[in-house]
Design a protein around this motif. Structure first.
Motif, PDB file in Angstrom:
ATOM      1  N   GLU A 168       7.592  30.449  26.902  1.00 17.80           N
ATOM      2  CA  GLU A 168       7.629  30.475  28.054  1.00 17.80           C
ATOM      3  C   GLU A 168       9.322  30.458  28.835  1.00 17.80           C
ATOM      4  N   TYR A 169       9.982  30.030  27.976  1.00 10.34           N
ATOM      5  CA  TYR A 169      11.175  30.140  28.488  1.00 10.34           C
ATOM      6  C   TYR A 169      11.426  28.836  29.987  1.00 10.34           C
ATOM      7  N   GLY A 170      10.862  27.580  29.284  1.00  6.66           N
ATOM      8  CA  GLY A 170      10.992  26.082  29.939  1.00  6.66           C
ATOM      9  C   GLY A 170      11.807  25.338  29.802  1.00  6.66           C
ATOM     10  N   ASN A 171      11.265  24.098  30.479  1.00  7.83           N
ATOM     11  CA  ASN A 171      13.288  23.404  30.268  1.00  7.83           C
ATOM     12  C   ASN A 171      12.252  22.092  30.080  1.00  7.83           C
ATOM     13  N   LEU A 172      12.725  20.859  28.749  1.00  2.00           N
ATOM     14  CA  LEU A 172      12.885  19.809  28.488  1.00  2.00           C
ATOM     15  C   LEU A 172      13.398  18.563  28.744  1.00  2.00           C
ATOM     16  N   PHE A 173      13.570  17.887  29.579  1.00  2.00           N
ATOM     17  CA  PHE A 173      14.312  16.608  29.501  1.00  2.00           C
ATOM     18  C   PHE A 173      13.640  15.366  28.775  1.00  2.00           C
ATOM     19  N   VAL A 174      14.173  14.949  27.160  1.00  2.00           N
ATOM     20  CA  VAL A 174      13.892  13.555  26.806  1.00  2.00           C
ATOM     21  C   VAL A 174      14.815  12.715  26.345  1.00  2.00           C
ATOM     22  N   ALA A 175      14.568  11.526  27.345  1.00  2.00           N
ATOM     23  CA  ALA A 175      15.164  10.221  27.574  1.00  2.00           C
ATOM     24  C   ALA A 175      14.399   8.673  26.402  1.00  2.00           C
ATOM     25  N   VAL A 176      15.700   8.879  25.608  1.00  2.00           N
ATOM     26  CA  VAL A 176      14.854   7.330  24.313  1.00  2.00           C
ATOM     27  C   VAL A 176      16.702   6.782  24.175  1.00  2.00           C
ATOM     28  N   SER A 177      16.111   5.881  23.915  1.00  2.00           N
ATOM     29  CA  SER A 177      17.221   4.451  23.815  1.00  2.00           C
ATOM     30  C   SER A 177      17.187   3.770  22.187  1.00  2.00           C
ATOM     31  N   ASN A 178      17.889   2.384  22.118  1.00  2.00           N
ATOM     32  CA  ASN A 178      18.132   2.427  20.582  1.00  2.00           C
ATOM     33  C   ASN A 178      17.072   1.630  20.647  1.00  2.00           C
ATOM     34  N   THR A 179      15.671   1.518  21.109  1.00  2.00           N
ATOM     35  CA  THR A 179      14.678   0.443  21.658  1.00  2.00           C
ATOM     36  C   THR A 179      13.616   0.985  21.346  1.00  2.00           C
ATOM     37  N   THR A 180      13.933   2.538  21.587  1.00  2.00           N
ATOM     38  CA  THR A 180      12.644   3.385  21.454  1.00  2.00           C
ATOM     39  C   THR A 180      12.092   3.523  20.022  1.00  2.00           C
ATOM     40  N   LYS A 181      11.032   3.049  19.123  1.00  2.00           N
ATOM     41  CA  LYS A 181      10.363   3.652  18.459  1.00  2.00           C
ATOM     42  C   LYS A 181       9.845   5.089  17.478  1.00  2.00           C
ATOM     43  N   GLU A 182       9.472   4.315  15.830  1.00  2.00           N
ATOM     44  CA  GLU A 182       9.696   5.732  15.155  1.00  2.00           C
ATOM     45  C   GLU A 182       7.806   6.253  16.369  1.00  2.00           C
ATOM     46  N   LEU A 183       8.833   7.539  16.506  1.00  2.00           N
ATOM     47  CA  LEU A 183       7.877   8.669  17.117  1.00  2.00           C
ATOM     48  C   LEU A 183       8.028  10.614  16.601  1.00  2.00           C
ATOM     49  N   PRO A 184       6.870   9.917  15.289  1.00  2.00           N
ATOM     50  CA  PRO A 184       6.997  10.963  13.980  1.00  2.00           C
ATOM     51  C   PRO A 184       7.062  12.249  14.622  1.00  2.00           C
ATOM     52  N   GLU A 185       6.092  12.556  15.569  1.00  2.00           N
ATOM     53  CA  GLU A 185       5.494  14.019  15.890  1.00  2.00           C
ATOM     54  C   GLU A 185       6.634  14.569  16.955  1.00  2.00           C
ATOM     55  N   LEU A 186       6.851  13.824  17.732  1.00  2.00           N
ATOM     56  CA  LEU A 186       7.909  14.571  18.803  1.00  2.00           C
ATOM     57  C   LEU A 186       9.555  14.580  18.154  1.00  2.00           C
ATOM     58  N   SER A 187       9.597  13.180  16.762  1.00  2.00           N
ATOM     59  CA  SER A 187      10.618  13.687  16.498  1.00  2.00           C
ATOM     60  C   SER A 187      10.591  14.518  15.469  1.00  2.00           C
ATOM     61  N   SER A 200      15.464   5.952  15.371  1.00  2.00           N
ATOM     62  CA  SER A 200      14.573   3.856  15.296  1.00  2.00           C
ATOM     63  C   SER A 200      16.181   2.789  15.301  1.00  2.00           C
ATOM     64  N   GLY A 201      15.579   2.314  16.255  1.00  2.00           N
ATOM     65  CA  GLY A 201      16.592   1.175  15.943  1.00  2.00           C
ATOM     66  C   GLY A 201      18.961   1.225  15.695  1.00  2.00           C
ATOM     67  N   GLU A 202      18.881   2.276  16.189  1.00  2.00           N
ATOM     68  CA  GLU A 202      20.821   2.511  15.855  1.00  2.00           C
ATOM     69  C   GLU A 202      21.131   2.594  16.977  1.00  2.00           C
ATOM     70  N   VAL A 203      21.853   2.332  17.385  1.00  2.00           N
ATOM     71  CA  VAL A 203      23.012   1.866  18.627  1.00  2.00           C
ATOM     72  C   VAL A 203      24.388   1.913  18.990  1.00  2.00           C
ATOM     73  N   VAL A 204      25.249   2.606  19.858  1.00  2.00           N
ATOM     74  CA  VAL A 204      26.376   3.569  19.576  1.00  2.00           C
ATOM     75  C   VAL A 204      27.439   1.981  20.458  1.00  2.00           C
ATOM     76  N   GLU A 205      28.519   1.168  20.005  1.00  2.00           N
ATOM     77  CA  GLU A 205      29.066   0.687  20.006  1.00  2.00           C
ATOM     78  C   GLU A 205      29.949   0.812  19.978  1.00  2.00           C
ATOM     79  N   ASP A 206      31.451   1.621  21.993  1.00  2.00           N
ATOM     80  CA  ASP A 206      32.523   2.266  21.743  1.00  2.00           C
ATOM     81  C   ASP A 206      33.324   1.089  22.560  1.00  2.00           C
ATOM     82  N   ASP A 207      34.324  -0.366  21.975  1.00  2.00           N
ATOM     83  CA  ASP A 207      34.946  -0.712  22.775  1.00  2.00           C
ATOM     84  C   ASP A 207      36.193   0.059  23.415  1.00  2.00           C
ATOM     85  N   ASP A 208      36.715   0.798  22.997  1.00  6.54           N
ATOM     86  CA  ASP A 208      37.783   2.100  23.388  1.00  6.54           C
ATOM     87  C   ASP A 208      36.853   2.209  24.828  1.00  6.54           C
TER      88      ASP A 208
END
Length: 396
Positions: A168-187, A200-208
């Motif tokens: 019905e033309y709504g809007n959704l904002f979802v915030a997850v992180s590198n510590t978020t567990k497995e969420l099979p249905e939502l994912s 789940s379990g992945e994290v981005v590292e960027d020294d630059d």
């Protein structure tokens, strides 16, 4: 005069307390002598604003203190809120151990969502998403949502409710992180229906482009491709300047795929020299998507286009510890609210800081170079002086 419709009145709390009755939403509502009430009698709307809301409050180890004046934003957002025709709402989902930060609350309040009617907490297992809800927020869920498998055992299908709302033309904002567990249905729902996935379990590292030595506090890069990513560009364009710093810490990378009738685009990315870690293992290298939007557009009445947007942030800290006056994170959120809302949101009114809290422009890689240089220069000077003295003594 030009602003004859605006008046200011001081109400003596002790002598004229009865004049405040109309501004008590319930019998238990308290009004302080330092509160400010912005009232629009014609629209029968008002906003009660506490004194602290006119300031940016920060904490130190010993106490909280006023770091800047935020009155211009609060007055403007409150005036817009009481004069606008729409009764837009934002729904904060709970029931999955979600969290909500005081920083995000403040940003939503500054945008005019500052009452129980406009900012609602919602349990999808018991309630429907209200009418005029412009945005549903799922922040840092620790448990999965009930989906079609749960429905088979008689439970309420929360994913189906979200799907009906978005159709019905709504809007959704979802915030997850590198510590978020497995969420099979939502994912699965975000991936198959909207083309945005996370692992789940992945994290981005960027020294630059990081403010920390571990490379995990990333100064994100904005999407600038208006032709291929028009909806993402519309969001970053409103931030105002590409030099504005949006910080994403402890971010899990997002994986974008094609989804039927969706335009899937990165909003924020890391640099080309970044890497994806899972524990001690490097699983990918190169630029990574840190925040994304998937948009559905249609002409339901055959004349005017309508949109549904799904925003996913790979960082919970984006709306928590990184959401400070020293970053442009709040500007990006205001930009999203402008995209999804039906009314104006003030985004160009800065907090008047009492002290300069702007963050340094030196990234981790540059910091290391400068440190090495500063460490090497004294040694080279000593070596040069020693060589000169040795040559002079030899000649003597």
């Amino acid at each position: 005069s030009e602003f004859s419709f605006v008046s200011v009145d001081y109400i003596d709390y002790e002598r004229r307390g009865s004049d405040l009755t109309a501004f008590r939403a319930t019998t238990s509502t308290t009004i302080s002598s330092t509160d400010v009430i912005i009232n629009c009698p014609k629209a029968t709307k008002y906003r009660k604003v506490a004194r602290d809301a006119f300031y940016s409050v920060q904490s130190s180890q010993s106490a909280q203190y006023y770091a800047g004046f935020n009155g211009e934003m609060r007055f403007t957002s409150s005036i817009l809120a009481v004069t606008r025709a729409a009764n837009d709402k934002i729904a904060l989902i709970y029931g999955h151990d979600e969290s909500i930060s005081s920083q995000l609350y403040e940003v939503l309040m500054n945008a005019g969502y500052d009452t129980e009617e406009s900012l609602v907490a919602l349990d999808l297992t018991k309630e429907e998403i209200p009418e005029n809800t412009r945005l549903v927020i799922i922040n840092n869920p620790q448990k999965d949502f009930n989906g079609y498998e749960a429905e088979k055992s008689g439970k309420v299908n929360e994913i189906a409710k979200l799907d009906r709302y978005l159709k019905e033309y709504g809007n959704l904002f979802v915030a997850v992180s590198n510590t978020t567990k497995e969420l099979p249905e939502l994912s699965e729902y975000l991936s198959t229906e909207w083309g945005i996935d996370f692992h789940s379990g992945e994290v981005v590292e960027d020294d630059d482009a990081s403010e920390t030595v571990d490379g995990r506090s990333i100064i994100a890069r904005y999407t600038t491709d208006s032709e291929n990513h028009p909806y993402a560009y519309e969001i970053t364009r409103r931030v105002g300047t590409l030099s504005a710093r949006t910080v994403m810490s402890n971010t899990t990378p997002l994986y974008l795929t094609n989804a039927p009738r969706r335009t899937v685009s990165p909003i924020l990315k890391s640099s080309q020299r970044s890497r994806v870690m899972n524990g001690e293992k490097t699983v990918a290298t190169g630029a990574q998507t840190l925040m994304a939007v998937s948009t559905f557009m249609d002409y339901p009445d055959g004349k005017y286009e309508k949109y549904a947007h799904v925003f996913v942030s790979g960082s919970v800290d984006f709306v928590h510890t990184d959401l400070t006056d020293a970053t442009a994170n709040s500007d990006l959120i205001y930009s999203m609210l402008q995209i999804v809302g039906t009314e104006k949101v003030p985004i160009d009114i800065p907090v008047r800081m009492f002290t300069d809290t702007s963050i340094s422009g030196i990234g981790t890689r540059t910091f290391r170079r400068v440190t090495i240089m500063l460490s090497a220069v004294p040694a080279l000077v000593v070596l040069a002086l020693g060589t000169v003295m040795f040559i002079r003594r030899k000649r003597l």
